[in-house]
Design a protein around this motif. Structure first.
Motif, PDB file in Angstrom:
ATOM      1  N   SER A  90      80.724  65.863 -52.753  1.00 38.03           N
ATOM      2  CA  SER A  90      79.443  66.497 -53.083  1.00 38.03           C
ATOM      3  C   SER A  90      78.313  65.479 -53.123  1.00 38.03           C
ATOM      4  O   SER A  90      77.199  65.755 -52.669  1.00 38.03           O
ATOM      5  CB  SER A  90      79.535  67.226 -54.420  1.00 38.03           C
ATOM      6  N   THR A  91      78.575  64.293 -53.633  1.00 35.45           N
ATOM      7  CA  THR A  91      77.554  63.242 -53.687  1.00 35.45           C
ATOM      8  C   THR A  91      77.124  62.854 -52.283  1.00 35.45           C
ATOM      9  O   THR A  91      75.926  62.711 -51.996  1.00 35.45           O
ATOM     10  CB  THR A  91      78.114  61.996 -54.413  1.00 35.45           C
ATOM     11  N   TRP A  92      78.087  62.699 -51.416  1.00 33.61           N
ATOM     12  CA  TRP A  92      77.805  62.330 -50.026  1.00 33.61           C
ATOM     13  C   TRP A  92      76.988  63.405 -49.322  1.00 33.61           C
ATOM     14  O   TRP A  92      75.967  63.110 -48.670  1.00 33.61           O
ATOM     15  CB  TRP A  92      79.140  62.106 -49.307  1.00 33.61           C
ATOM     16  N   ILE A  93      77.398  64.658 -49.462  1.00 34.32           N
ATOM     17  CA  ILE A  93      76.719  65.754 -48.761  1.00 34.32           C
ATOM     18  C   ILE A  93      75.318  65.983 -49.317  1.00 34.32           C
ATOM     19  O   ILE A  93      74.356  66.155 -48.554  1.00 34.32           O
ATOM     20  CB  ILE A  93      77.558  67.040 -48.836  1.00 34.32           C
ATOM     21  N   VAL A 155      65.402  65.593 -59.254  1.00 38.63           N
ATOM     22  CA  VAL A 155      66.098  65.200 -60.475  1.00 38.63           C
ATOM     23  C   VAL A 155      66.292  66.407 -61.399  1.00 38.63           C
ATOM     24  O   VAL A 155      67.376  66.600 -61.965  1.00 38.63           O
ATOM     25  CB  VAL A 155      65.324  64.083 -61.212  1.00 38.63           C
ATOM     26  N   ILE A 156      65.256  67.224 -61.535  1.00 36.47           N
ATOM     27  CA  ILE A 156      65.351  68.427 -62.369  1.00 36.47           C
ATOM     28  C   ILE A 156      66.440  69.356 -61.843  1.00 36.47           C
ATOM     29  O   ILE A 156      67.278  69.863 -62.594  1.00 36.47           O
ATOM     30  CB  ILE A 156      64.005  69.169 -62.402  1.00 36.47           C
ATOM     31  N   TYR A 166      73.397  61.518 -64.482  1.00 34.80           N
ATOM     32  CA  TYR A 166      72.421  60.600 -63.899  1.00 34.80           C
ATOM     33  C   TYR A 166      73.063  59.631 -62.902  1.00 34.80           C
ATOM     34  O   TYR A 166      72.456  59.280 -61.893  1.00 34.80           O
ATOM     35  CB  TYR A 166      71.713  59.809 -65.001  1.00 34.80           C
ATOM     36  N   GLN A 167      74.266  59.189 -63.188  1.00 32.75           N
ATOM     37  CA  GLN A 167      74.918  58.234 -62.287  1.00 32.75           C
ATOM     38  C   GLN A 167      75.117  58.827 -60.897  1.00 32.75           C
ATOM     39  O   GLN A 167      74.854  58.162 -59.885  1.00 32.75           O
ATOM     40  CB  GLN A 167      76.275  57.817 -62.867  1.00 32.75           C
ATOM     41  N   GLU A 168      75.556  60.079 -60.837  1.00 28.59           N
ATOM     42  CA  GLU A 168      75.759  60.711 -59.539  1.00 28.59           C
ATOM     43  C   GLU A 168      74.430  61.045 -58.875  1.00 28.59           C
ATOM     44  O   GLU A 168      74.282  60.936 -57.655  1.00 28.59           O
ATOM     45  CB  GLU A 168      76.602  61.978 -59.686  1.00 28.59           C
ATOM     46  N   ILE A 169      73.449  61.441 -59.675  1.00 28.84           N
ATOM     47  CA  ILE A 169      72.125  61.731 -59.125  1.00 28.84           C
ATOM     48  C   ILE A 169      71.534  60.479 -58.489  1.00 28.84           C
ATOM     49  O   ILE A 169      70.925  60.531 -57.416  1.00 28.84           O
ATOM     50  CB  ILE A 169      71.191  62.269 -60.227  1.00 28.84           C
ATOM     51  N   LYS A 181      66.215  58.287 -64.716  1.00 21.73           N
ATOM     52  CA  LYS A 181      65.804  58.559 -66.090  1.00 21.73           C
ATOM     53  C   LYS A 181      64.286  58.570 -66.218  1.00 21.73           C
ATOM     54  O   LYS A 181      63.711  59.407 -66.936  1.00 21.73           O
ATOM     55  CB  LYS A 181      66.405  57.523 -67.034  1.00 21.73           C
ATOM     56  N   THR A 182      63.637  57.643 -65.518  1.00 20.73           N
ATOM     57  CA  THR A 182      62.172  57.586 -65.555  1.00 20.73           C
ATOM     58  C   THR A 182      61.557  58.823 -64.928  1.00 20.73           C
ATOM     59  O   THR A 182      60.600  59.403 -65.460  1.00 20.73           O
ATOM     60  CB  THR A 182      61.667  56.333 -64.816  1.00 20.73           C
TER      61      THR A 182
END
Length: 208
Positions: A90-93, A155-156, A166-169, A181-182
């Motif tokens: 999912s992260t890759w796609i 991000v939202i 957040y790590q995967e985002i 985060k910012t």
């Protein structure tokens, strides 16, 4: 493969990216790397709805969604070897989809005839109308999200719409976790301000 796009539908908790069976997706990717068209069709169907929602929130252009998804999944089919199993499928796609969405958005912005489209697929008659005027007949959240930059909308959506951490985002958006985060901080702050501006005062309430 063609499916009806309905990116405005909310996803249930069981359908968010955080609950994806990545083991299943990895098996499908192995099949795709072996040129198994059935595995590709299964993966396509699995990701279509989530990608529809994500791409729409990034581009805010309903007519772009189908093209971006097709371009994304074309990469999956033609270059499956670029998935190296070091992250979730999912992260890759979603990372591919994000880059494709930014590319088509930039192209659209260069068009002198670009017309803003709301989430219901209708042209906005006056894109320069004040927020108070635009909110009439539109969903408040939709108007607020429209005002955010693409990276903040992404991000939202990935946080609340797709249920990602957040790590995967950060991996999807190809930026440091602190940047995510910012962006979330500024997005929240701007949304809070806009909600105050867009929400009318109750009739008959004396604020003095």
């Amino acid at each position: 493969m063609h499916m009806t796009v309905d990116p405005t539908i909310s996803l249930s908790d069981g359908q968010t990216a955080s609950c994806i069976d990545d083991h299943r997706d990895r098996k499908l990717m192995t099949g795709i790397q072996a040129r198994d068209i059935g595995a590709f069709e299964t993966l396509y169907s699995s990701f279509y709805r989530r990608l529809s929602r994500f791409v729409f929130q990034v581009t805010r252009q309903l007519d772009m969604v189908e093209d971006v998804i097709n371009e994304t999944m074309l990469v999956v089919w033609e270059k499956p070897e670029t998935f190296d199993y070091t992250c979730k499928v999912s992260t890759w796609i979603f990372g591919i989809a994000y880059r494709k969405a930014l590319k088509v958005s930039a192209k659209q912005a260069r068009s002198a005839h670009a017309v803003p489209i709301d989430e219901f697929g209708e042209e906005l008659a006056d894109s320069k109308a004040s927020p108070a005027r635009q909110v009439e007949g539109e969903d408040l959240l939709s108007v607020a999200l429209e005002s955010l930059p693409q990276d903040q909308r992404a991000v939202i959506e990935l946080t609340f719409g797709q249920g990602l951490r957040y790590q995967e985002i950060a991996a999807i958006l190809d930026c440091p976790e602190n940047t995510v985060k910012t962006r979330m901080f500024h997005a929240r702050k701007k949304l809070q301000t806009l909600f105050r501006e867009l929400t009318p005062e109750p009739a008959g309430v004396d604020m003095s």
